[in-house]
Motif scaffolding. Sequence first.
Motif, PDB file in Angstrom:
ATOM      1  N   ALA A  69      28.196 -66.817 -31.740  1.00  0.00           N
ATOM      2  CA  ALA A  69      29.556 -66.256 -31.689  1.00  0.00           C
ATOM      3  C   ALA A  69      30.434 -66.760 -32.817  1.00  0.00           C
ATOM      4  O   ALA A  69      31.090 -65.972 -33.497  1.00  0.00           O
ATOM      5  N   TYR A  70      30.447 -68.063 -33.010  1.00  0.00           N
ATOM      6  CA  TYR A  70      31.446 -68.658 -33.899  1.00  0.00           C
ATOM      7  C   TYR A  70      30.930 -69.027 -35.286  1.00  0.00           C
ATOM      8  O   TYR A  70      31.719 -69.190 -36.210  1.00  0.00           O
ATOM      9  N   PHE A  71      29.629 -69.207 -35.434  1.00  0.00           N
ATOM     10  CA  PHE A  71      29.105 -69.694 -36.709  1.00  0.00           C
ATOM     11  C   PHE A  71      28.220 -68.678 -37.417  1.00  0.00           C
ATOM     12  O   PHE A  71      28.295 -68.538 -38.625  1.00  0.00           O
ATOM     13  N   LEU A  72      27.380 -67.975 -36.657  1.00  0.00           N
ATOM     14  CA  LEU A  72      26.490 -66.990 -37.265  1.00  0.00           C
ATOM     15  C   LEU A  72      27.066 -65.580 -37.205  1.00  0.00           C
ATOM     16  O   LEU A  72      26.519 -64.664 -37.815  1.00  0.00           O
ATOM     17  N   LYS A  73      28.165 -65.432 -36.465  1.00  0.00           N
ATOM     18  CA  LYS A  73      28.901 -64.160 -36.391  1.00  0.00           C
ATOM     19  C   LYS A  73      28.000 -62.995 -35.987  1.00  0.00           C
ATOM     20  O   LYS A  73      27.998 -61.940 -36.598  1.00  0.00           O
ATOM     21  N   ASP A  74      27.196 -63.205 -34.938  1.00  0.00           N
ATOM     22  CA  ASP A  74      26.325 -62.156 -34.410  1.00  0.00           C
ATOM     23  C   ASP A  74      26.705 -61.940 -32.950  1.00  0.00           C
ATOM     24  O   ASP A  74      26.204 -62.628 -32.060  1.00  0.00           O
ATOM     25  N   ASN A  75      27.603 -60.989 -32.728  1.00  0.00           N
ATOM     26  CA  ASN A  75      28.142 -60.784 -31.380  1.00  0.00           C
ATOM     27  C   ASN A  75      27.071 -60.396 -30.371  1.00  0.00           C
ATOM     28  O   ASN A  75      27.114 -60.833 -29.222  1.00  0.00           O
ATOM     29  N   GLY A  76      26.128 -59.572 -30.780  1.00  0.00           N
ATOM     30  CA  GLY A  76      25.075 -59.142 -29.858  1.00  0.00           C
ATOM     31  C   GLY A  76      24.251 -60.315 -29.353  1.00  0.00           C
ATOM     32  O   GLY A  76      24.000 -60.436 -28.153  1.00  0.00           O
ATOM     33  N   GLN A  77      23.838 -61.186 -30.278  1.00  0.00           N
ATOM     34  CA  GLN A  77      23.053 -62.361 -29.895  1.00  0.00           C
ATOM     35  C   GLN A  77      23.904 -63.340 -29.077  1.00  0.00           C
ATOM     36  O   GLN A  77      23.417 -63.948 -28.130  1.00  0.00           O
ATOM     37  N   ALA A  78      25.169 -63.477 -29.442  1.00  0.00           N
ATOM     38  CA  ALA A  78      26.062 -64.375 -28.700  1.00  0.00           C
ATOM     39  C   ALA A  78      26.136 -63.944 -27.239  1.00  0.00           C
ATOM     40  O   ALA A  78      25.958 -64.758 -26.326  1.00  0.00           O
ATOM     41  N   GLU A  79      26.393 -62.672 -27.025  1.00  0.00           N
ATOM     42  CA  GLU A  79      26.503 -62.156 -25.653  1.00  0.00           C
ATOM     43  C   GLU A  79      25.182 -62.317 -24.911  1.00  0.00           C
ATOM     44  O   GLU A  79      25.159 -62.759 -23.757  1.00  0.00           O
ATOM     45  N   LEU A  80      24.080 -62.002 -25.571  1.00  0.00           N
ATOM     46  CA  LEU A  80      22.756 -62.111 -24.958  1.00  0.00           C
ATOM     47  C   LEU A  80      22.484 -63.538 -24.479  1.00  0.00           C
ATOM     48  O   LEU A  80      22.064 -63.754 -23.337  1.00  0.00           O
ATOM     49  N   TYR A  81      22.750 -64.527 -25.346  1.00  0.00           N
ATOM     50  CA  TYR A  81      22.449 -65.910 -24.983  1.00  0.00           C
ATOM     51  C   TYR A  81      23.410 -66.450 -23.926  1.00  0.00           C
ATOM     52  O   TYR A  81      22.997 -67.208 -23.044  1.00  0.00           O
ATOM     53  N   TYR A  82      24.682 -66.082 -23.991  1.00  0.00           N
ATOM     54  CA  TYR A  82      25.597 -66.518 -22.927  1.00  0.00           C
ATOM     55  C   TYR A  82      25.179 -65.935 -21.586  1.00  0.00           C
ATOM     56  O   TYR A  82      25.200 -66.624 -20.565  1.00  0.00           O
ATOM     57  N   LYS A  83      24.796 -64.664 -21.566  1.00  0.00           N
ATOM     58  CA  LYS A  83      24.369 -64.049 -20.297  1.00  0.00           C
ATOM     59  C   LYS A  83      23.097 -64.700 -19.781  1.00  0.00           C
ATOM     60  O   LYS A  83      22.935 -64.891 -18.579  1.00  0.00           O
ATOM     61  N   GLU A  84      22.212 -65.061 -20.695  1.00  0.00           N
ATOM     62  CA  GLU A  84      20.995 -65.780 -20.317  1.00  0.00           C
ATOM     63  C   GLU A  84      21.361 -67.143 -19.712  1.00  0.00           C
ATOM     64  O   GLU A  84      20.811 -67.550 -18.691  1.00  0.00           O
ATOM     65  N   ALA A  85      22.299 -67.833 -20.338  1.00  0.00           N
ATOM     66  CA  ALA A  85      22.742 -69.131 -19.817  1.00  0.00           C
ATOM     67  C   ALA A  85      23.335 -68.967 -18.417  1.00  0.00           C
ATOM     68  O   ALA A  85      23.034 -69.756 -17.513  1.00  0.00           O
ATOM     69  N   ILE A  86      24.161 -67.953 -18.240  1.00  0.00           N
ATOM     70  CA  ILE A  86      24.781 -67.712 -16.929  1.00  0.00           C
ATOM     71  C   ILE A  86      23.725 -67.401 -15.873  1.00  0.00           C
ATOM     72  O   ILE A  86      23.805 -67.883 -14.745  1.00  0.00           O
ATOM     73  N   SER A  87      22.694 -66.651 -16.251  1.00  0.00           N
ATOM     74  CA  SER A  87      21.647 -66.329 -15.278  1.00  0.00           C
ATOM     75  C   SER A  87      20.894 -67.592 -14.837  1.00  0.00           C
ATOM     76  O   SER A  87      20.409 -67.662 -13.716  1.00  0.00           O
ATOM     77  N   LYS A  88      20.837 -68.581 -15.704  1.00  0.00           N
ATOM     78  CA  LYS A  88      20.137 -69.836 -15.382  1.00  0.00           C
ATOM     79  C   LYS A  88      21.059 -70.877 -14.747  1.00  0.00           C
ATOM     80  O   LYS A  88      20.591 -71.789 -14.080  1.00  0.00           O
TER      81      LYS A  88
END
Length: 147
Positions: free
Chosen positions: A78-97
């Motif tokens: 989100a903040y360093f690589l500026k890839d919104n799609g990947q940011a959302e994907l990984y946060y949702k993965e974290a939330i699922s876990k």
Amino acid sequence: VYGGAMVSPEATTLATEKILLLQALLKKNTTDLKSWINLGIYQKMAGDYEGALLSWKYAGKLSPTNYVSFGNLGDLYAYFLKDNGQAELYYKEAISKGPTQANLYTQLAEVYRDVFKDLDKARAIIAEGLTKIPNDPNLLQLQASLK
């Protein structure tokens, strides 16, 4: 340059020392999840985003149920690589876990608000968090600020 600000030489030296120490530990025990997560933190601090990605992705393979490495990846994208799609994907993965980790919902809501400029998504993820963690004060506070 780290996050748009210069990293002090002292911080760079400290991060480098920690990275070398953690790498030595991991050579002896490649399955030490905490060391992989910490290695990624210091790599990110030193501006080695590729290294941080690799460390946290490896931590995710090592312990697929851990939410920390996935949340860290969401932040990095989100903040360093500026890839919104990947940011959302990984946060949702974290939330699922880690569905009862309020900080994951607030972090993703802040990304939606500040990076995506999407208040509807920010409100929705806070509402989802409140279904899992009713009356969480941090979630309620952020929800009120998103009105």
